[in-house]
Design a protein around this motif. Structure first.
Motif, PDB file in Angstrom:
ATOM      1  N   MET A 277       0.826  -1.212   0.000  1.00 25.57           N
ATOM      2  CA  MET A 277       0.000   0.000   0.000  1.00 25.57           C
ATOM      3  C   MET A 277       0.855   1.254   0.000  1.00 25.57           C
ATOM      4  O   MET A 277       0.588   2.217  -0.729  1.00 25.57           O
ATOM      5  N   ARG A 278       1.914   1.278   0.823  1.00 24.36           N
ATOM      6  CA  ARG A 278       2.756   2.466   0.933  1.00 24.36           C
ATOM      7  C   ARG A 278       3.361   2.859  -0.407  1.00 24.36           C
ATOM      8  O   ARG A 278       3.378   4.031  -0.775  1.00 24.36           O
ATOM      9  N   PHE A 279       3.867   1.867  -1.168  1.00 19.07           N
ATOM     10  CA  PHE A 279       4.502   2.204  -2.443  1.00 19.07           C
ATOM     11  C   PHE A 279       3.479   2.424  -3.547  1.00 19.07           C
ATOM     12  O   PHE A 279       3.741   3.177  -4.492  1.00 19.07           O
ATOM     13  N   TRP A 280       2.331   1.802  -3.440  1.00 16.67           N
ATOM     14  CA  TRP A 280       1.231   2.147  -4.361  1.00 16.67           C
ATOM     15  C   TRP A 280       0.866   3.615  -4.183  1.00 16.67           C
ATOM     16  O   TRP A 280       0.785   4.373  -5.157  1.00 16.67           O
ATOM     17  N   LEU A 281       0.711   4.042  -2.947  1.00 13.10           N
ATOM     18  CA  LEU A 281       0.333   5.424  -2.670  1.00 13.10           C
ATOM     19  C   LEU A 281       1.415   6.407  -3.113  1.00 13.10           C
ATOM     20  O   LEU A 281       1.117   7.427  -3.748  1.00 13.10           O
ATOM     21  N   SER A 282       2.667   6.114  -2.805  1.00 12.46           N
ATOM     22  CA  SER A 282       3.732   7.059  -3.143  1.00 12.46           C
ATOM     23  C   SER A 282       3.945   7.155  -4.647  1.00 12.46           C
ATOM     24  O   SER A 282       4.435   8.175  -5.140  1.00 12.46           O
ATOM     25  N   ARG A 283       3.549   6.144  -5.393  1.00 13.68           N
ATOM     26  CA  ARG A 283       3.616   6.217  -6.847  1.00 13.68           C
ATOM     27  C   ARG A 283       2.372   6.893  -7.433  1.00 13.68           C
ATOM     28  O   ARG A 283       2.458   7.555  -8.476  1.00 13.68           O
ATOM     29  N   LEU A 284       1.233   6.703  -6.781  1.00 17.32           N
ATOM     30  CA  LEU A 284       0.012   7.343  -7.263  1.00 17.32           C
ATOM     31  C   LEU A 284       0.118   8.871  -7.252  1.00 17.32           C
ATOM     32  O   LEU A 284      -0.351   9.545  -8.174  1.00 17.32           O
ATOM     33  N   ILE A 285       0.731   9.418  -6.212  1.00 20.56           N
ATOM     34  CA  ILE A 285       0.744  10.874  -6.033  1.00 20.56           C
ATOM     35  C   ILE A 285       1.392  11.590  -7.212  1.00 20.56           C
ATOM     36  O   ILE A 285       0.762  12.466  -7.826  1.00 20.56           O
ATOM     37  N   PRO A 286       2.625  11.256  -7.612  1.00 23.52           N
ATOM     38  CA  PRO A 286       3.176  11.942  -8.786  1.00 23.52           C
ATOM     39  C   PRO A 286       2.484  11.546 -10.087  1.00 23.52           C
ATOM     40  O   PRO A 286       2.370  12.370 -11.012  1.00 23.52           O
ATOM     41  N   ALA A 287       2.003  10.303 -10.179  1.00 22.86           N
ATOM     42  CA  ALA A 287       1.353   9.862 -11.413  1.00 22.86           C
ATOM     43  C   ALA A 287       0.077  10.653 -11.696  1.00 22.86           C
ATOM     44  O   ALA A 287      -0.300  10.845 -12.863  1.00 22.86           O
ATOM     45  N   LEU A 288      -0.588  11.117 -10.644  1.00 25.42           N
ATOM     46  CA  LEU A 288      -1.833  11.870 -10.793  1.00 25.42           C
ATOM     47  C   LEU A 288      -1.629  13.378 -10.737  1.00 25.42           C
ATOM     48  O   LEU A 288      -2.598  14.135 -10.808  1.00 25.42           O
ATOM     49  N   ASP A 289      -0.372  13.807 -10.622  1.00 25.69           N
ATOM     50  CA  ASP A 289      -0.063  15.240 -10.552  1.00 25.69           C
ATOM     51  C   ASP A 289       0.468  15.712 -11.905  1.00 25.69           C
ATOM     52  O   ASP A 289       1.582  15.367 -12.288  1.00 25.69           O
ATOM     53  N   PRO A 290      -0.311  16.511 -12.651  1.00 26.03           N
ATOM     54  CA  PRO A 290       0.135  16.940 -13.983  1.00 26.03           C
ATOM     55  C   PRO A 290       1.347  17.864 -13.942  1.00 26.03           C
ATOM     56  O   PRO A 290       2.000  18.055 -14.964  1.00 26.03           O
ATOM     57  N   ASN A 291       1.660  18.410 -12.775  1.00 29.78           N
ATOM     58  CA  ASN A 291       2.767  19.361 -12.663  1.00 29.78           C
ATOM     59  C   ASN A 291       4.033  18.746 -12.068  1.00 29.78           C
ATOM     60  O   ASN A 291       5.009  19.462 -11.833  1.00 29.78           O
ATOM     61  N   THR A 292       4.020  17.440 -11.835  1.00 26.76           N
ATOM     62  CA  THR A 292       5.171  16.828 -11.184  1.00 26.76           C
ATOM     63  C   THR A 292       6.407  16.880 -12.075  1.00 26.76           C
ATOM     64  O   THR A 292       6.311  16.807 -13.314  1.00 26.76           O
ATOM     65  N   THR A 293       7.560  17.011 -11.438  1.00 33.58           N
ATOM     66  CA  THR A 293       8.837  16.897 -12.150  1.00 33.58           C
ATOM     67  C   THR A 293       9.535  15.595 -11.777  1.00 33.58           C
ATOM     68  O   THR A 293      10.650  15.342 -12.217  1.00 33.58           O
ATOM     69  N   GLN A 294       8.869  14.792 -10.981  1.00 37.17           N
ATOM     70  CA  GLN A 294       9.433  13.536 -10.493  1.00 37.17           C
ATOM     71  C   GLN A 294       9.309  12.457 -11.552  1.00 37.17           C
ATOM     72  O   GLN A 294       8.357  12.433 -12.343  1.00 37.17           O
ATOM     73  N   LYS A 295      10.296  11.575 -11.592  1.00 39.62           N
ATOM     74  CA  LYS A 295      10.221  10.433 -12.490  1.00 39.62           C
ATOM     75  C   LYS A 295       9.046   9.550 -12.079  1.00 39.62           C
ATOM     76  O   LYS A 295       8.881   9.201 -10.917  1.00 39.62           O
ATOM     77  N   PRO A 299       2.215   2.980 -10.703  1.00 35.58           N
ATOM     78  CA  PRO A 299       1.576   2.622  -9.428  1.00 35.58           C
ATOM     79  C   PRO A 299       0.806   1.312  -9.499  1.00 35.58           C
ATOM     80  O   PRO A 299       0.613   0.642  -8.486  1.00 35.58           O
ATOM     81  N   GLU A 300       0.369   0.939 -10.704  1.00 36.03           N
ATOM     82  CA  GLU A 300      -0.437  -0.270 -10.849  1.00 36.03           C
ATOM     83  C   GLU A 300       0.341  -1.513 -10.409  1.00 36.03           C
ATOM     84  O   GLU A 300      -0.255  -2.495  -9.941  1.00 36.03           O
ATOM     85  N   GLU A 301       1.661  -1.460 -10.520  1.00 33.40           N
ATOM     86  CA  GLU A 301       2.488  -2.589 -10.100  1.00 33.40           C
ATOM     87  C   GLU A 301       2.219  -2.943  -8.644  1.00 33.40           C
ATOM     88  O   GLU A 301       2.063  -4.118  -8.289  1.00 33.40           O
ATOM     89  N   PHE A 302       2.139  -1.937  -7.775  1.00 34.22           N
ATOM     90  CA  PHE A 302       1.941  -2.221  -6.347  1.00 34.22           C
ATOM     91  C   PHE A 302       0.478  -2.423  -5.995  1.00 34.22           C
ATOM     92  O   PHE A 302       0.178  -3.071  -4.985  1.00 34.22           O
ATOM     93  N   ARG A 303      -0.405  -1.929  -6.805  1.00 37.62           N
ATOM     94  CA  ARG A 303      -1.816  -2.277  -6.595  1.00 37.62           C
ATOM     95  C   ARG A 303      -2.018  -3.767  -6.837  1.00 37.62           C
ATOM     96  O   ARG A 303      -2.711  -4.450  -6.070  1.00 37.62           O
ATOM     97  N   ARG A 304      -1.389  -4.297  -7.895  1.00 43.72           N
ATOM     98  CA  ARG A 304      -1.482  -5.735  -8.172  1.00 43.72           C
ATOM     99  C   ARG A 304      -0.892  -6.549  -7.031  1.00 43.72           C
ATOM    100  O   ARG A 304      -1.462  -7.578  -6.624  1.00 43.72           O
ATOM    101  N   ILE A 305       0.254  -6.119  -6.520  1.00 47.20           N
ATOM    102  CA  ILE A 305       0.881  -6.842  -5.411  1.00 47.20           C
ATOM    103  C   ILE A 305      -0.022  -6.827  -4.183  1.00 47.20           C
ATOM    104  O   ILE A 305      -0.210  -7.851  -3.509  1.00 47.20           O
ATOM    105  N   LEU A 306      -0.598  -5.662  -3.880  1.00 48.72           N
ATOM    106  CA  LEU A 306      -1.501  -5.567  -2.734  1.00 48.72           C
ATOM    107  C   LEU A 306      -2.679  -6.520  -2.883  1.00 48.72           C
ATOM    108  O   LEU A 306      -3.036  -7.249  -1.930  1.00 48.72           O
TER     109      LEU A 306
END
Length: 317
Positions: A277-295, A299-306
């Motif tokens: 859950m923790r890594f799903w969440l931390s990947r979701l945040i930049p993936a859903l932010d159109p202004n992110t500069t982060q690589k 996030p789907e990878e950790f949703r599947r694992i969860l």
């Protein structure tokens, strides 16, 4: 690893004057990673031998946070753990400043990243993590997790409106279940944990583990949670299912170095879910932010694992 802050030759030469390690031959930014700026640095010493180093500039951590990592890596290295540690200058100072960012100069440890993980690789990282945890249990400093339970609670609420009803509820449920686990009178072992020991944070030389890298998510936490993070990366198939042979090798090797305590058997099924859950969440945040500069990492990878961890509860050997 990545390059967010450009470092010039004169920047490096000025910094290196304090260390007296040799003359600068070359330097090169390291691509990949997410959080910090990293350079490979080649120096020629007085004996005319070239040596390799890594210079790291910290983009998120401030000067006040850095002593924990300087002391922890030195502590672990002194106890035989294969982690990079900061060199100290002629005045005994390891923590430097470059472009208004904390900076460390560390040895470049040998080896390469491994992509095709085997049970043997998992056995080695299990034993090494057990050693890391044993060494870190009596480390004299503590640090709260940068992305721990309070962060999970806040961010899962803030991001809920951007998710499907099902996914928002899944996040809330997992946060609540971990909070319930914390309330149990289990007294789970705690100490210094790595917090991000994915397989790209380890090096192997001739198929032997040679280095554990990127200690800068380390904090004080449940030792078993750290192991859960490793299991969810090192032992996972592309569909999110767990390779039982790799996971058995990981857990058995770890247990031989730091034997599991009775209540850890109760906590393990939830902690592997919490780690996913923790890594799903931390990947979701930049993936859903159109202004992110982060690589962006998927996030789907950790949703599947969860979901796999929910469908097939984990067990310690």
């Amino acid at each position: 690893m990545a390059v967010y802050t450009e470092v010039s030759q004169s920047d490096l030469e000025n910094l290196l004057q304090d260390f007296q390690l040799g003359q600068l031959i070359s330097f090169k930014g390291i691509d990949g990673g997410i959080e910090n700026t990293n350079y490979f640095v080649t120096l020629c010493g007085e004996d005319q031998q070239e040596s390799e180093y890594v210079l790291t500039l910290f983009e998120d951590l401030n000067q006040d946070e850095m002593p924990y990592f300087v002391e922890l890596t030195t502590w672990l290295a002194d106890r035989g753990c294969p982690v990079p540690f900061p060199f100290k200058d002629s005045n005994g100072i390891g923590l430097k400043t470059l472009h208004n960012r904390p900076a460390l100069l560390q040895p470049r440890l040998p080896g390469n990243h491994i992509e095709a993980l085997t049970a043997e690789h998992c056995q080695q990282i299990g034993a090494a993590l057990g050693q890391f945890h044993q060494a870190g249990r009596d480390f004299y400093l503590q640090r709260q997790a940068h992305r721990g339970v309070f962060w999970w609670r806040r961010e899962s609420q803030q991001i809920a409106s951007k998710l499907s009803t099902e996914d928002a509820q899944l996040l809330r449920t997992e946060v609540t279940l971990f909070e319930q686990l914390r309330e149990q009178p289990w007294n789970l072992p705690q100490g210094a944990i790595h917090g991000d020991l994915f397989h790209d944070n380890a090096l192997f030389q001739e198929d032997k583990l040679s280095a554990i890298l990127d200690i800068y998510n380390a904090c004080t936490g449940y030792l078993l949670y750290d192991l859960a993070i490793v299991a969810n990366d090192w032992c996972v198939n592309p569909d999110g299912s767990i390779d039982p042979q790799r996971e058995q090798a990981l857990l058995t090797a770890y247990d031989q170095v730091r034997p599991f305590e009775e209540n850890e058997y109760l906590a393990w099924p939830q902690l592997v879910r919490t780690a996913a859950m923790r890594f799903w969440l931390s990947r979701l945040i930049p993936a859903l932010d159109p202004n992110t500069t982060q690589k962006i990492k998927d996030p789907e990878e950790f949703r599947r694992i969860l979901l796999q961890r929910i469908a097939t509860p984990a067990a310690l050997p």
